[in-house]
Design a protein around this motif. Structure first.
Motif, PDB file in Angstrom:
ATOM      1  N   GLY A  61       0.854  -1.118  -0.076  1.00  0.00           N
ATOM      2  CA  GLY A  61      -0.105   0.100   0.076  1.00  0.00           C
ATOM      3  C   GLY A  61       0.871   1.214  -0.038  1.00  0.00           C
ATOM      4  N   VAL A  62       0.453   2.171  -1.011  1.00  0.00           N
ATOM      5  CA  VAL A  62       1.149   3.558  -0.994  1.00  0.00           C
ATOM      6  C   VAL A  62       0.221   4.540  -1.350  1.00  0.00           C
ATOM      7  CG1 VAL A  62       3.452   2.458  -2.040  1.00  0.00           C
ATOM      8  CG2 VAL A  62       1.545   3.152  -3.489  1.00  0.00           C
ATOM      9  N   ARG A  63       0.633   5.792  -0.832  1.00  0.00           N
ATOM     10  CA  ARG A  63      -0.050   6.814  -1.011  1.00  0.00           C
ATOM     11  C   ARG A  63       0.863   7.977  -1.752  1.00  0.00           C
ATOM     12  NH1 ARG A  63      -1.824  11.692  -1.828  1.00  0.00           N
ATOM     13  NH2 ARG A  63      -3.205  12.784  -0.541  1.00  0.00           N
ATOM     14  N   LYS A  64       0.454   8.105  -3.132  1.00  0.00           N
ATOM     15  CA  LYS A  64       1.047   8.797  -4.197  1.00  0.00           C
ATOM     16  C   LYS A  64       0.910  10.297  -4.058  1.00  0.00           C
ATOM     17  CE  LYS A  64       1.667   5.056  -7.449  1.00  0.00           C
ATOM     18  NZ  LYS A  64       1.494   4.662  -9.009  1.00  0.00           N
ATOM     19  N   ILE A  65       1.988  11.057  -3.911  1.00  0.00           N
ATOM     20  CA  ILE A  65       1.749  12.652  -3.946  1.00  0.00           C
ATOM     21  C   ILE A  65       2.299  12.908  -5.450  1.00  0.00           C
ATOM     22  CG2 ILE A  65       2.694  14.814  -2.775  1.00  0.00           C
ATOM     23  CD1 ILE A  65       2.822  13.282  -0.301  1.00  0.00           C
ATOM     24  N   ALA A  66       1.701  13.659  -6.037  1.00  0.00           N
ATOM     25  CA  ALA A  66       1.942  14.277  -7.546  1.00  0.00           C
ATOM     26  C   ALA A  66       2.923  15.524  -7.328  1.00  0.00           C
ATOM     27  CB  ALA A  66       0.664  14.615  -8.074  1.00  0.00           C
ATOM     28  N   VAL A  67       3.975  15.296  -7.927  1.00  0.00           N
ATOM     29  CA  VAL A  67       4.988  16.325  -7.968  1.00  0.00           C
ATOM     30  C   VAL A  67       5.019  16.810  -9.471  1.00  0.00           C
ATOM     31  CG1 VAL A  67       7.569  16.706  -7.520  1.00  0.00           C
ATOM     32  CG2 VAL A  67       6.213  15.375  -6.128  1.00  0.00           C
ATOM     33  N   GLN A  68       5.201  18.066  -9.701  1.00  0.00           N
ATOM     34  CA  GLN A  68       5.482  18.705 -11.119  1.00  0.00           C
ATOM     35  C   GLN A  68       6.726  19.339 -11.115  1.00  0.00           C
ATOM     36  OE1 GLN A  68       2.959  18.801 -13.354  1.00  0.00           O
ATOM     37  NE2 GLN A  68       4.361  19.485 -14.899  1.00  0.00           N
ATOM     38  N   TYR A  69       7.403  19.016 -12.154  1.00  0.00           N
ATOM     39  CA  TYR A  69       8.902  19.728 -12.409  1.00  0.00           C
ATOM     40  C   TYR A  69       8.801  20.820 -13.382  1.00  0.00           C
ATOM     41  CZ  TYR A  69      10.814  16.036  -9.485  1.00  0.00           C
ATOM     42  OH  TYR A  69      11.223  15.221  -8.367  1.00  0.00           O
ATOM     43  N   ALA A  70       9.460  21.925 -13.084  1.00  0.00           N
ATOM     44  CA  ALA A  70       9.577  23.083 -13.896  1.00  0.00           C
ATOM     45  C   ALA A  70      10.047  22.580 -15.389  1.00  0.00           C
ATOM     46  CB  ALA A  70      10.252  24.059 -13.345  1.00  0.00           C
ATOM     47  N   LYS A  71       9.549  23.088 -16.336  1.00  0.00           N
ATOM     48  CA  LYS A  71      10.219  23.127 -17.605  1.00  0.00           C
ATOM     49  C   LYS A  71      11.263  24.074 -17.966  1.00  0.00           C
ATOM     50  CE  LYS A  71       7.385  24.387 -21.205  1.00  0.00           C
ATOM     51  NZ  LYS A  71       6.259  24.250 -22.029  1.00  0.00           N
ATOM     52  N   ARG A  72      12.357  23.561 -18.475  1.00  0.00           N
ATOM     53  CA  ARG A  72      13.706  24.257 -18.740  1.00  0.00           C
ATOM     54  C   ARG A  72      13.868  23.791 -20.045  1.00  0.00           C
ATOM     55  NH1 ARG A  72      18.033  22.607 -16.317  1.00  0.00           N
ATOM     56  NH2 ARG A  72      17.334  20.730 -15.889  1.00  0.00           N
ATOM     57  N   VAL A  73      14.199  24.781 -21.042  1.00  0.00           N
ATOM     58  CA  VAL A  73      14.782  24.873 -22.245  1.00  0.00           C
ATOM     59  C   VAL A  73      16.300  24.926 -22.477  1.00  0.00           C
ATOM     60  CG1 VAL A  73      14.408  25.361 -24.719  1.00  0.00           C
ATOM     61  CG2 VAL A  73      12.380  25.204 -23.133  1.00  0.00           C
ATOM     62  N   VAL A  74      17.119  24.085 -22.790  1.00  0.00           N
ATOM     63  CA  VAL A  74      18.436  24.172 -23.021  1.00  0.00           C
ATOM     64  C   VAL A  74      18.611  24.019 -24.359  1.00  0.00           C
ATOM     65  CG1 VAL A  74      20.827  23.515 -22.216  1.00  0.00           C
ATOM     66  CG2 VAL A  74      18.686  23.554 -20.517  1.00  0.00           C
ATOM     67  N   GLY A  75      19.279  24.685 -25.306  1.00  0.00           N
ATOM     68  CA  GLY A  75      19.492  24.584 -26.596  1.00  0.00           C
ATOM     69  C   GLY A  75      18.251  24.204 -27.236  1.00  0.00           C
ATOM     70  N   ASN A  76      18.116  23.272 -28.081  1.00  0.00           N
ATOM     71  CA  ASN A  76      17.003  22.656 -28.608  1.00  0.00           C
ATOM     72  C   ASN A  76      16.094  21.659 -27.971  1.00  0.00           C
ATOM     73  OD1 ASN A  76      17.207  24.413 -30.839  1.00  0.00           O
ATOM     74  ND2 ASN A  76      18.740  22.958 -31.867  1.00  0.00           N
ATOM     75  N   LYS A  77      16.482  21.312 -26.888  1.00  0.00           N
ATOM     76  CA  LYS A  77      16.062  20.203 -25.879  1.00  0.00           C
ATOM     77  C   LYS A  77      15.184  20.985 -24.656  1.00  0.00           C
ATOM     78  CE  LYS A  77      19.578  16.719 -27.138  1.00  0.00           C
ATOM     79  NZ  LYS A  77      20.349  15.726 -26.431  1.00  0.00           N
ATOM     80  N   GLN A  78      14.316  20.345 -24.264  1.00  0.00           N
ATOM     81  CA  GLN A  78      13.361  20.544 -23.196  1.00  0.00           C
ATOM     82  C   GLN A  78      13.555  19.590 -22.260  1.00  0.00           C
ATOM     83  OE1 GLN A  78       9.047  21.622 -23.981  1.00  0.00           O
ATOM     84  NE2 GLN A  78       8.939  20.321 -22.352  1.00  0.00           N
ATOM     85  N   TYR A  79      13.768  20.081 -20.809  1.00  0.00           N
ATOM     86  CA  TYR A  79      13.989  19.317 -19.749  1.00  0.00           C
ATOM     87  C   TYR A  79      12.899  19.523 -18.727  1.00  0.00           C
ATOM     88  CZ  TYR A  79      18.730  18.550 -21.509  1.00  0.00           C
ATOM     89  OH  TYR A  79      19.827  18.191 -22.505  1.00  0.00           O
TER      90      TYR A  79
END
Length: 449
Positions: free
Chosen positions: A234-252
């Motif tokens: 049994g687990v309780r999941k907590i949603a975590v959102q990570y900020a979007k970063r654009v480095v060059g032509n790639k998105q992280y």
């Protein structure tokens, strides 16, 4: 059935996995053979093998796979190592020097492992002294010189524990992982066939209820195992959102992930702590015979009494909150999340996130502790229905939780090897979930038991 044989065939095709499984089985075979090697200078023919079947010593004998009652060189098993690991973990919370080592990465973990080994030697040597004087009668001692007998047997017990610890590390490195846990699990499973045979004999052969009662007990055991699996997973999941970063032509970043908080983050430790305290009344009765007739001590010493089980359940609930509080640090989790650019939707970073995670942990710990208490006292209810004490232990308590947790972890390891090489997993739908580790205050995880 076809799916099962196909999975076995896929496992055998993966050379690395095949070698790891074979290595694990060979190491475990060495451990089981060694558990029958009697201490030097001890006459095994005069040992009372039925002496350590109940109480705390019976529990230790189960964890040691019967070695404890046989006066084997592996009589103390890996319990001294487990005790040392817990002590070092607690020192990492209370002592700044050990806390600093926990944060030093790989080098810090190596230093902590060295401290754990040194402490294991000290604990084993002390326990060996107590074992020799309490479990080996004088008529079983073949060496007449008491000093030499004590020295030889204590060195043999200490060496045996260190060898078992080495086997566990080899299973972790060369096998399928969780070496210490697998050794404990094998020791527990080794007691199951004998317990089932004894129960079958008492029910069917001796006429203690007939085959129908025995079948009902087996079905009840399966239901308890299923309930334990639900609690452990049994687990309780907590949603975590990570900020979007654009480095060059790639998105992280920019993705949503989850923090899985275990309903039973403390694992089996609350039951172990509570069980140790519940043996105090019986110990007091042994040292002070006049107090053994006290009604309160008698009630607390009887594991089938409602007073014993009520106090036992309350202690488990208390220790679950305590151990969860010292092993799961919401502030550290919040800081790590903030450093990696993550946040919980609708919750401010920093103290607000820490308070939110702490609140969720408190809410899920209460039902988790109650579930643990229920599992722990089920063997007492089985005893009320005249189930053999050896067989009743498998209806709950420490042994069942360890078995379920280790089996799930092992299956998860095998499934990860299959999926990594693009084979189907062990199940048609979903994934096998082991005991997902929850980060502690220092970023480490509690010792797997």
């Amino acid at each position: 059935m076809k799916k099962f044989f196909t999975t076995l065939s896929n496992i055998w095709k993966i050379e690395d996995l095949r070698v790891r499984i074979i290595n694990t089985l060979l190491f475990l075979l060495i451990y089981r053979v060694g558990s029958y090697v009697v201490l030097p200078g001890v006459d095994a023919n005069v040992l009372d093998l039925q002496k350590n079947k109940d109480g705390l010593l019976g529990l230790l004998n189960m964890f040691a796979g019967g070695s404890f009652s046989r006066a084997s060189i592996f009589a103390l098993g890996v319990m001294p190592y487990i005790s040392a690991s817990i002590v070092v973990q607690l020192l990492g919370i209370a002592v700044p020097y050990f806390t600093k080592m926990q944060k030093e990465g790989e080098s810090g973990r190596n230093k902590l492992n060295q401290w754990t080994r040194y402490l294991t030697v000290a604990i084993t040597f002390a326990q060996a002294y107590g074992y020799v004087h309490s479990q080996v009668p004088e008529n079983a001692q073949l060496i007449t010189n008491a000093f030499m007998f004590n020295l030889i047997t204590m060195l043999a017990l200490t060496s045996g524990t260190l060898f078992v610890m080495w086997l566990g590390e080899k299973i972790t490195d060369k096998g399928i992982g969780n070496g210490i846990s697998l050794i404990i699990m094998v020791g527990i499973i080794a007691q199951l066939p004998g317990a089932i045979i004894d129960e079958f004999s008492s029910r069917v052969i001796s006429g203690g209820g007939g085959p129908i009662i025995f079948i009902v007990e087996i079905v009840a055991l399966m239901l308890v195992v299923m309930f334990t699996i639900l609690v452990v997973q049994g687990v309780r999941k907590i949603a975590v959102q990570y900020a979007k970063r654009v480095v060059g032509n790639k998105q992280y970043g920019g993705v949503r992930q989850y923090i899985p908080l275990k309903v039973t983050a403390a694992g089996v430790m609350p039951i172990i702590f509570a069980q140790a305290l519940m043996f105090i009344p019986a110990t007091v009765g042994q040292f002070f015979p006049k107090m053994s007739t006290n009604s309160v001590l008698m009630a607390l010493s009887n594991y089938t009494s409602w007073q014993h089980n009520l106090v036992f359940a309350l202690l488990i609930i208390i220790f679950t909150f305590f151990y969860t509080a010292i092993t799961v640090n919401p502030t550290q989790m919040s800081d790590d999340m903030k450093k990696n650019g993550g946040f919980i939707p609708g919750v401010k970073p920093g103290q607000a996130t820490s308070s939110y995670i702490g609140g969720v942990i408190s809410k899920i710990t209460l039902p988790g502790s109650i579930f643990l208490a229920i599992i722990a006292i089920i063997p007492a209810f089985a005893g009320l229905f005249h189930v053999n004490s050896q067989f009743a232990r498998f209806f709950g308590g420490t042994s069942l939780i360890i078995l379920v947790g280790v089996v799930l972890d092992t299956l998860q390891q095998i499934e990860s090897h299959l999926l990594m090489r693009h084979y189907d997993g062990l199940m048609k739908t979903g994934r096998i979930k082991g005991r997902s580790a929850v980060p502690t205050a220092a970023g480490t995880t509690p010792p797997a038991i």
